[in-house]
Design a protein around this motif. Structure first.
Motif, short mmCIF file in Angstrom:
data_model
loop_
_atom_site.label_atom_id
_atom_site.label_comp_id
_atom_site.label_asym_id
_atom_site.label_seq_id
_atom_site.Cartn_x
_atom_site.Cartn_y
_atom_site.Cartn_z
N THR A 1 0.83 -1.20 0.00
CA THR A 1 0.00 0.00 0.00
C THR A 1 0.86 1.26 0.00
O THR A 1 0.63 2.19 -0.78
CB THR A 1 -0.95 0.01 1.21
OG1 THR A 1 -1.75 -1.18 1.18
CG2 THR A 1 -1.85 1.23 1.19
N ARG A 2 1.89 1.28 0.84
CA ARG A 2 2.74 2.47 0.92
C ARG A 2 3.59 2.65 -0.34
O ARG A 2 3.86 3.78 -0.76
CB ARG A 2 3.62 2.42 2.17
CG ARG A 2 2.82 2.57 3.45
CD ARG A 2 3.68 2.85 4.68
NE ARG A 2 2.82 3.07 5.83
CZ ARG A 2 2.23 4.23 6.12
NH1 ARG A 2 2.42 5.28 5.35
NH2 ARG A 2 1.47 4.34 7.20
N ILE A 3 4.00 1.56 -0.95
CA ILE A 3 4.77 1.68 -2.19
C ILE A 3 3.90 2.28 -3.29
O ILE A 3 4.33 3.16 -4.04
CB ILE A 3 5.32 0.31 -2.62
CG1 ILE A 3 6.35 -0.20 -1.60
CG2 ILE A 3 5.96 0.39 -4.01
CD1 ILE A 3 6.81 -1.63 -1.84
N LEU A 4 2.62 1.84 -3.37
CA LEU A 4 1.72 2.39 -4.37
C LEU A 4 1.40 3.85 -4.08
O LEU A 4 1.28 4.67 -5.01
CB LEU A 4 0.43 1.57 -4.45
CG LEU A 4 -0.54 1.99 -5.57
CD1 LEU A 4 0.09 1.78 -6.95
CD2 LEU A 4 -1.86 1.22 -5.48
N TYR A 5 1.30 4.19 -2.81
CA TYR A 5 1.07 5.59 -2.44
C TYR A 5 2.24 6.45 -2.93
O TYR A 5 2.04 7.55 -3.48
CB TYR A 5 0.89 5.72 -0.93
CG TYR A 5 0.61 7.13 -0.48
CD1 TYR A 5 -0.60 7.76 -0.80
CD2 TYR A 5 1.53 7.84 0.28
CE1 TYR A 5 -0.87 9.06 -0.39
CE2 TYR A 5 1.27 9.15 0.70
CZ TYR A 5 0.07 9.75 0.36
OH TYR A 5 -0.20 11.04 0.76
N LYS A 6 3.45 5.95 -2.79
CA LYS A 6 4.63 6.68 -3.27
C LYS A 6 4.64 6.73 -4.80
O LYS A 6 4.98 7.77 -5.40
CB LYS A 6 5.90 6.01 -2.75
CG LYS A 6 7.19 6.71 -3.17
CD LYS A 6 7.27 8.12 -2.61
CE LYS A 6 8.58 8.80 -2.98
NZ LYS A 6 8.65 10.20 -2.47
N TRP A 7 4.28 5.62 -5.46
CA TRP A 7 4.22 5.60 -6.92
C TRP A 7 3.33 6.74 -7.42
O TRP A 7 3.67 7.41 -8.41
CB TRP A 7 3.68 4.26 -7.40
CG TRP A 7 3.45 4.17 -8.89
CD1 TRP A 7 4.35 3.78 -9.85
CD2 TRP A 7 2.24 4.49 -9.61
NE1 TRP A 7 3.77 3.84 -11.11
CE2 TRP A 7 2.46 4.28 -10.98
CE3 TRP A 7 0.98 4.94 -9.21
CZ2 TRP A 7 1.50 4.50 -11.95
CZ3 TRP A 7 0.01 5.16 -10.18
CH2 TRP A 7 0.27 4.94 -11.53
N GLN A 8 2.20 6.96 -6.78
CA GLN A 8 1.29 8.03 -7.19
C GLN A 8 1.96 9.40 -7.15
O GLN A 8 1.63 10.28 -7.94
CB GLN A 8 0.07 8.08 -6.27
CG GLN A 8 -0.84 6.87 -6.32
CD GLN A 8 -2.02 7.07 -5.40
OE1 GLN A 8 -3.03 7.66 -5.78
NE2 GLN A 8 -1.90 6.61 -4.16
N GLN A 9 2.88 9.56 -6.23
CA GLN A 9 3.54 10.86 -6.06
C GLN A 9 4.67 11.09 -7.06
O GLN A 9 5.02 12.23 -7.33
CB GLN A 9 4.08 10.97 -4.63
CG GLN A 9 2.98 10.94 -3.57
CD GLN A 9 3.54 10.83 -2.16
OE1 GLN A 9 4.42 10.03 -1.90
NE2 GLN A 9 3.01 11.64 -1.26
N VAL A 10 5.22 10.01 -7.60
CA VAL A 10 6.40 10.17 -8.46
C VAL A 10 6.19 9.76 -9.91
O VAL A 10 6.96 10.18 -10.80
CB VAL A 10 7.61 9.39 -7.90
CG1 VAL A 10 7.94 9.83 -6.47
CG2 VAL A 10 7.39 7.87 -7.95
#
Length: 534
Positions: free
Chosen positions: A274-283
Motif C-alpha cells: 500500500t505504501r509503495i503504491l502511495y509513493k508511486w502516485q507521487q512520483v
C-alpha cells in the motif's frame, strides 16, 4: 483481357450469390440483394463474394466466424444481442466508398470495425438501430514505411503490432508511440487518442499523425487538405464512428535507442504494497520521460497453496535506455520499489513492446503479424483520471472492494512528461496537464448472463466508492474505454453528460464540426458525436 476475365468472374459470383439469396426470407434477401447489386454498380474493383460478404442465411458458419473472430467482449455476442444483417469485408478503398454510398441509398445503418476492441461492442452491435450492417476493414492493412521522411502510411485494418513490426523491419532505431495491446486495429485506436508506453516521451499516437484519408457520408475520399483542419482536429481523439470511415493514417516515426530495458516487480500488501503504491502516485508522472511504470493491481493468493487472498501490485516498466542508467533514475526517484539490476531485461524496442503486451520471451517479432487478440471474456470496464494522490485510507477501502469480487483487475497508467506539455485543446483528447495517472477498471467472468448482474453491480458500486478520489467537474473518462453507463444518444439524456467526461471543453467544438461535416448524422452510434445539443 485479364481485367475482363476478372469482371466476368465477379459477375458470375454475384449471380450465384443472388440466386442463393433468392431462397432467403423476403425482407432479408431484398436488403442483401439490393446492397450487392449497388456495390457492383458503384465499385470499379471486383471482390470475391464468398470471402467478402457474409450472411447468416447463406454462409452461417463463415458469418459467425467473421462476426466473432476479433470481438473481445463476449457480453455482446450472446444470442439475445442484435446481429448484423450481413458483414462486408472490403478489399480496396473503392469497396468502402461503395459501401457508404449504398448504405446511404438503401437507408441501412453502418457499423465500422477495424480491430473489434470496442469495450461496449459498438463496432459490431447496434442497440439503437434494428437493421444494421458491419463494414469490417480488417483486409485493408497495407503499411508503407518511409525512413527518409520518418513517416509511414498505415491502413485502418492493420493491427498496431503489424505497424510496429513493419517499422522495425526497416530500422531498429525507429518506433511509434501507440498501444500496449498489439492486436488493436489502428483505425479505431488512433481516432480515440492511442496511448502507450512512450506517451510520456512523445505523447499519444494521435499527437503523431500528419495526415489521414477518410471517407465522408457522400462516399468521397478526403485527405487532410480536402477535409480541412477542423475535421483533421476532430478525428485525432474525437472517437470512432462519428465523422466518417478512416481509411489510413500518415504517422510520424519517433527515435528509439538500440537498447531498451524492461522489468516487472510485484509487491503484495504484506510487502508494504500500500505504501509503495502511495509513493508511486507521487512520483510516476514526474519520473524521467524515458521511463514509463504502470501499476497492474489484482487479488492474488497469499501463498501458492492458500485460499486466502491479498492484493498484488505489479510494477511493469519500459525504459528507453540501458539498465545502468535506469538503476540511477530509480535510486534517485523511486527507491521504495526496491528495483534490482537482476530484475532488468535489456532488449530491443520491438521486444520491449512484446514484453509489455505479454508475449513469451522466446516469441519472435513475427508473432506480431498474427494480429489476433487472446483476450476474450465477458467483462465490464470503466475508466478514471486522478489529479491528486489517493490516500492510504482510500487505497485500503479499495482493497476491500477488490477482494469482494471474483476476478477484478485495475491498471494505472502514468501521465506527465510530454503529456503535460501538450495543451488540452490541441486535439479532442483533453487529459493533459494536471493528470497524474489514468485508471482502467475491469471485472471479468466466464458464465455469461448467469452472473452478469452481480458483476455489473459490483463494478458500479466500486465506481461510486472511487468518486471521492478521482477527477471532478467533470469526472473524466477515456473515450477508447467506452462506457455506456455514462449516457447514450436517444435516451433523453443531454449528450454533455457523457461528452464532457470524454472530451471536457472540446466536446462543443466536436458537435459544431459534426453538424457541418455530417449534418444528416449518417455516421452514428450510441455515443457518437451528435449534430446538436439541446
Amino acid at each position: 483481357m485479364a481485367s475482363a476475365i476478372i469482371t466476368n468472374a465477379n459477375a458470375f459470383l454475384v449471380t450465384v450469390l443472388l440466386l442463393s439469396l433468392s431462397n432467403i426470407p423476403f425482407s432479408s434477401s431484398t436488403i442483401q440483394q439490393d446492397f450487392v447489386m449497388c456495390l457492383v454498380d458503384n465499385s470499379d474493383a471486383s471482390f470475391p463474394m464468398d470471402s467478402s460478404f457474409f450472411t447468416r442465411d447463406l454462409n452461417a458458419s463463415s458469418y459467425k466466424t467473421a462476426l466473432e473472430t476479433s470481438a473481445q467482449n463476449l457480453r455482446y455476442l450472446m444470442p439475445s444481442n442484435p446481429k448484423p444483417e450481413f458483414i462486408f469485408e472490403p478489399l480496396y478503398e473503392t469497396h468502402v466508398q461503395a459501401a457508404v454510398v449504398c448504405a446511404k441509398k438503401l437507408q441501412l445503418h453502418l457499423r465500422l470495425r477495424s480491430g473489434g476492441h470496442d469495450y461496449e461492442g459498438l463496432s459490431y452491435v447496434s442497440e439503437m438501430e434494428t437493421a444494421f450492417v458491419i463494414v469490417d476493414l480488417s483486409k485493408l492493412r497495407h503499411i508503407n514505411v518511409d525512413l527518409e521522411s520518418n513517416t509511414a502510411w498505415v491502413h485502418a485494418g492493420a493491427s498496431i503490432g503489424e505497424v510496429y513490426y513493419r517499422i522495425q523491419e526497416k530500422s531498429k532505431v525507429h518506433g511509434f508511440p501507440a498501444g500496449l495491446c498489439t492486436s488493436l486495429g489502428i483505425g479505431g485506436h488512433i481516432i480515440g487518442g492511442a496511448y502507450g508506453s512512450m506517451m510520456r516521451k512523445f505523447g499519444l499516437g494521435a499527437d503523431n499523425v500528419l495526415d489521414a484519408r477518410i471517407i465522408d457520408a457522400d462516399g468521397k475520399i478526403l485527405n487532410r487538405a480536402a477535409m480541412g483542419e477542423d475535421v483533421f482536429w476532430a478525428i485525432r481523439g474525437g472517437g470512432g464512428g462519428s465523422f466518417g470511415v478512416i481509411l489510413a493514417w500518415k504517422i510520424k516515426l519517433v527515435p528509439v535507442p538500440e537498447t531498451v530495458t524492461v522489468f516487472t516487480v510485484t509487491r503484495t500488501l504484506e510487502q508494504d504494497g500500500t505504501r509503495i503504491l502511495y509513493k508511486w502516485q507521487q512520483v510516476a508522472d514526474k519520473l524521467d520521460e524515458d521511463l514509463f511504470i504502470r501499476a497492474i493491481i489484482r487479488p492474488a493468493s497469499k501463498t501458492p497453496k492458500s485460499k486466502e487472498r491479498t492484493i498484488s501490485v505489479s510494477y511493469q516498466g519500459q525504459f528507453l535506455g540501458d539498465a545502468n542508467r535506469l538503476m540511477q533514475v530509480m535510486q534517485r526517484s523511486f527507491p521504495q520499489l526496491g528495483l534490482m539490476k537482476k530484475d532488468c531485461v535489456e532488449t530491443s524496442w520491438i521486444k520491449s513492446v512484446m514484453y509489455i503486451a505479454g508475449f513469451p520471451s522466446t516469441a519472435p517479432p513475427e508473432a506480431l503479424l498474427d494480429g489476433k487478440s487472446l483476450f476474450k471474456n465477458y467483462f465490464k470496464a470503466k475508466s478514471d483520471y486522478v489529479e491528486e494522490p489517493i490516500s492510504i485510507e482510500g487505497l485500503e477501502g479499495l482493497w476491500k472492494k477488490l477482494l469482494e469480487e471474483d476476478s477484478p483487475l485495475t491498471i494505472w497508467n502514468p501521465y506527465g512528461g510530454m503529456m503535460a506539455k501538450i495543451p488540452e485543446t490541441e486535439t479532442p483528447f483533453p487529459h493533459r496537464s494536471g493528470t497524474l495517472f489514468k485508471i482502467q477498471w475491469l471485472t471479468l467472468w466466464q458464465d455469461g448472463k448467469a452472473s452478469e448482474a452481480k458483476h455489473m453491480e459490483w463494478m458500479r458500486d466500486m465506481y461510486s466508492y472511487m468518486e471521492q478520489y478521482v477527477s471532478k467537474s467533470p469526472r473524466a473518462a477515456y473515450v477508447n474505454y467506452r462506457d455506456l453507463d455514462l449516457g447514450m444518444n436517444g435516451k433523453g439524456i443531454d449528450a454533455r453528460e457523457w461528452g464532457n467526461k470524454y472530451f471536457k471543453g472540446n466536446f462543443e467544438r466536436l458537435v459544431k464540426i459534426k453538424a457541418k461535416f455530417d449534418p444528416e448524422n449518417f455516421f452514428r452510434h450510441e455515443q457518437s458525436i451528435p449534430t446538436g445539443l439541446e
